[in-house]
Enzyme design. Structure first.
Site, PDB file in Angstrom:
ATOM      1  N   THR A   1     -17.218   5.220   2.181  1.00 49.44           N
ATOM      2  CA  THR A   1     -16.453   6.079   3.073  1.00 49.44           C
ATOM      3  C   THR A   1     -15.021   6.218   2.559  1.00 49.44           C
ATOM      4  O   THR A   1     -14.636   5.594   1.564  1.00 49.44           O
ATOM      5  CB  THR A   1     -16.447   5.499   4.499  1.00 49.44           C
ATOM      6  OG1 THR A   1     -15.933   4.157   4.466  1.00 49.44           O
ATOM      7  CG2 THR A   1     -17.850   5.495   5.080  1.00 49.44           C
ATOM      8  N   TYR A   2     -14.221   7.015   3.254  1.00 54.19           N
ATOM      9  CA  TYR A   2     -12.870   7.370   2.794  1.00 54.19           C
ATOM     10  C   TYR A   2     -12.027   6.117   2.543  1.00 54.19           C
ATOM     11  O   TYR A   2     -11.871   5.278   3.437  1.00 54.19           O
ATOM     12  CB  TYR A   2     -12.195   8.250   3.839  1.00 54.19           C
ATOM     13  CG  TYR A   2     -10.884   8.841   3.378  1.00 54.19           C
ATOM     14  CD1 TYR A   2     -10.847   9.816   2.387  1.00 54.19           C
ATOM     15  CD2 TYR A   2      -9.678   8.403   3.919  1.00 54.19           C
ATOM     16  CE1 TYR A   2      -9.661  10.359   1.952  1.00 54.19           C
ATOM     17  CE2 TYR A   2      -8.475   8.945   3.496  1.00 54.19           C
ATOM     18  CZ  TYR A   2      -8.470   9.920   2.516  1.00 54.19           C
ATOM     19  OH  TYR A   2      -7.290  10.451   2.084  1.00 54.19           O
ATOM     20  N   PRO A   3     -11.487   5.961   1.318  1.00 51.78           N
ATOM     21  CA  PRO A   3     -10.817   4.695   0.961  1.00 51.78           C
ATOM     22  C   PRO A   3      -9.379   4.540   1.458  1.00 51.78           C
ATOM     23  O   PRO A   3      -8.924   3.416   1.661  1.00 51.78           O
ATOM     24  CB  PRO A   3     -10.853   4.710  -0.575  1.00 51.78           C
ATOM     25  CG  PRO A   3     -10.862   6.160  -0.943  1.00 51.78           C
ATOM     26  CD  PRO A   3     -11.637   6.851   0.151  1.00 51.78           C
ATOM     27  N   ARG A   4      -8.653   5.637   1.657  1.00 51.55           N
ATOM     28  CA  ARG A   4      -7.237   5.510   2.030  1.00 51.55           C
ATOM     29  C   ARG A   4      -7.104   5.233   3.529  1.00 51.55           C
ATOM     30  O   ARG A   4      -6.504   5.998   4.270  1.00 51.55           O
ATOM     31  CB  ARG A   4      -6.472   6.783   1.668  1.00 51.55           C
ATOM     32  CG  ARG A   4      -6.357   7.043   0.180  1.00 51.55           C
ATOM     33  CD  ARG A   4      -5.656   8.369  -0.074  1.00 51.55           C
ATOM     34  NE  ARG A   4      -5.531   8.679  -1.477  1.00 51.55           N
ATOM     35  CZ  ARG A   4      -4.460   8.420  -2.219  1.00 51.55           C
ATOM     36  NH1 ARG A   4      -3.418   7.837  -1.675  1.00 51.55           N
ATOM     37  NH2 ARG A   4      -4.418   8.762  -3.493  1.00 51.55           N
TER      38      ARG A   4
ATOM     39  N   HIS B   1      -8.606   6.876  10.139  1.00 49.91           N
ATOM     40  CA  HIS B   1      -9.911   6.652   9.506  1.00 49.91           C
ATOM     41  C   HIS B   1     -10.398   5.259   9.897  1.00 49.91           C
ATOM     42  O   HIS B   1      -9.606   4.387  10.207  1.00 49.91           O
ATOM     43  CB  HIS B   1      -9.816   6.740   7.978  1.00 49.91           C
ATOM     44  CG  HIS B   1      -9.283   8.045   7.486  1.00 49.91           C
ATOM     45  ND1 HIS B   1     -10.050   9.188   7.436  1.00 49.91           N
ATOM     46  CD2 HIS B   1      -8.051   8.394   7.039  1.00 49.91           C
ATOM     47  CE1 HIS B   1      -9.318  10.185   6.972  1.00 49.91           C
ATOM     48  NE2 HIS B   1      -8.099   9.734   6.722  1.00 49.91           N
TER      49      HIS B   1
END
Length: 550
Positions: free
Chosen positions: A167-170, A220
């Site tokens: 999934t989105y890392p940042r 996120h």
């Protein structure tokens, strides 16, 4: 798709992000120009996050270098009783700074010859499963365990994300929402064929809900692997993927239960102690149990009043140690939790949730300090350069280097997200602050005091070289040749610099240290572009001349 929200609900988040970007640019470009003008020559870079981060590196460096070790003495006794026949070692509760009382205690214990158990305490502490990874935690552990830089870890995670493997890392969150939690059993089944974890997954019971909290989701949720199977990964990509997958298994695993025994004893009036620990239920620790050593110390079934024979007695001498230099892992922690260093309780609580920078920008800030030549890597340690130390010495007392400024900014940005203040109000405050720090930087034309060296610039032949505290520069503004004093952790003396300027090179100097920490000797010379380089002694020719003499 049936529960889509209106984009207007996220306008405040957009205004906060836009305000952050504009404010960082406004402060950075003006402060950078101001410090450069004040210095009179050369280019120096300042920033809202960059400069407090440099301050952390420099403060830790000086704390480490100025630390004076003190002696520490401790007494140790050994006795029998272990089930496997090995001796058990107890250590004195007190540690002495002076040798005389330590030797006196050693004599008493040796003469006594027996140990009396005074107290036995048994507990079963429970270790809850760790939270899932956010980006910063992933970067810290990848640096500690595998030596990856923060930027390297982010780059690898981005590739995995683009390949739809994670999934989105940042992300700055270590939690997931309830609807995502419902998908976890299916995601774990995709890892069931993994030879390292297949057995563990088969034995998993009810999943821990510790990482599930809708109220702690930021923009996120925490890092997760996806249902896409990971095939044909490179070695580094496999490491980061497995770290995220392994942490998922840990985060949703059962609690770890230990059996911890603490024993207190007396020998001739000197107090001793020992602690034993045995894992009763591995729980989430079973994920890596095959590959990581578990330290277990099993103690005999002693009880209060037992008398044990002294089979050995020793007195050890050690030295107190300073805080180690920052690594990327510890610097990321410091950036994330720098509020712990603040004395003001309100400020500390304000910074607790945000730290310096964001998970998405901290790696870039660290890389900026490398590019600006403010610090270098020596093995895993981050060491400030002479240029970085020089800059820090000038701005360390100014607001631009003050972490509390970040507290005020992050608090205000959070209020923009919540609708507490408008972005325009925040911007006006930033403009006033920028004017203040610019005036502060330009208020003195002697930010970098210097002495004349009496040496003509070897490059332009017109200006006179000027000795500053951290650097020697040509006084000709059209030239400005810099010669930094620090080379390979050694500071060149005025005599060394004078010899370099007048002769083009120095004699062989001892005491340099390589990036690996190995000492070496070399001369320092100018190359064709008047950069300083090392010239090493010609060992081969020296050996040949010695052979000829023989």
């Amino acid at each position: 798709m049936e529960n889509l929200k209106s984009g207007a609900e996220y306008d405040k988040l957009y205004y906060a992000a836009k305000a952050r970007s504009e404010a960082d640019w406004l402060v950075g470009i003006n402060a950078t120009q101001a410090i450069t003008v004040a210095a009179g020559r050369g280019t120096y870079s300042l920033g809202r996050v960059q400069t407090p981060t440099l301050a952390m590196i420099c403060d830790r460096y000086w704390e480490n270098k100025r630390f004076v070790p003190e002696p520490v003495f401790q007494l140790h006794l050994s006795t029998g009783g272990a089930a496997d026949g090995e001796v058990v070692k107890l250590s004195s509760i007190e540690k002495w700074k002076e040798k005389e009382p330590a030797e006196a205690a050693y004599g008493i214990a040796k003469e006594c010859g027996k140990i009396t158990v005074t107290h036995v305490e048994r507990k079963e502490p429970v270790q809850e499963a760790p939270l899932l990874y956010d980006l910063t935690t992933l970067q810290k552990e990848a640096n500690t365990k595998h030596g990856f830089s923060a930027e390297q870890t982010l780059s690898i995670a981005k590739k995995l994300y683009e390949a739809k493997l994670i999934t989105y890392p940042r992300t700055g969150s270590r939690h997931i929402s309830e609807d995502v939690f419902a998908e976890i059993p299916a995601l774990l089944l995709t890892l069931k064929n993994n030879p390292a974890w297949g057995g563990y997954i088969s034995g998993m019971g009810d999943l821990s809900r510790r990482s599930m909290d809708d109220t702690k989701i930021t923009d996120h949720h925490a890092l997760l692997v996806t249902e896409v199977k990971a095939r044909h990964l490179g070695a580094e990509e496999r490491i980061i993927y497995d770290m995220i997958a392994g942490r998922m298994l840990e985060a949703f695993g059962e609690r770890c239960v230990k059996d911890v025994t603490t024993v207190s004893a007396d020998c001739g009036g000197v107090a001793f102690g020992i602690k034993g620990s045995v894992i009763k239920q591995a729980g989430w620790r079973g994920v890596y149990r095959q590959s990581e050593e578990t330290e277990e110390v099993t103690l005999p079934e002693w009880k209060e009043g037992d008398t044990l024979p002294v089979k050995g007695c020793s007195l050890t001498e050690g030295k107190t140690k300073p805080k180690p230099l920052h690594t990327e892992a510890t610097l990321l922690s410091a950036m994330q939790t720098c509020g712990k260093e603040l004395e003001d309780e309100q400020m500390r609580q304000s910074l607790k949730e945000c730290g310096i920078g964001t998970p998405a920008t901290r790696a870039a800030i660290i890389e900026t300090l490398f590019r600006r030549e403010y610090m270098v890597r020596q093995k895993k340690s981050l060491v400030p350069t002479e240029k970085g130390l020089a800059l820090h010495s000038v701005v360390k007392a100014m607001r631009i280097a003050d972490v509390t400024m970040t507290v005020e900014w992050e608090t205000a940005l959070s209020q923009i997200e919540d609708g507490g203040i408008s972005a325009e109000t925040f911007r006006k405050g930033i403009e006033a602050y920028t004017s203040q720090i610019t005036s502060e930087l330009l208020s003195s034309d002697k930010l970098f005091p210097h002495n004349e060296s009496g040496c003509t610039c070897p490059k332009c032949g017109k200006g006179m070289m000027q000795f500053y505290g951290k650097v020697v520069r040509c006084g000709n503004p059209d030239c400005g040749l810099p010669v930094f004093r620090q080379k390979a952790v050694k500071t060149l003396t005025d005599a060394d610099i004078t010899e370099l300027l007048t002769k083009g090179r120095t004699e062989v100097i001892k005491g340099f240290n390589s990036k690996e920490g190995k000492p070496f000797s070399a001369a320092v010379a100018f190359d064709g572009d008047f950069n300083t380089v090392f010239v090493f002694p010609d060992v081969k020719n020296n050996r040949n001349s010695r052979r000829k003499k023989k």
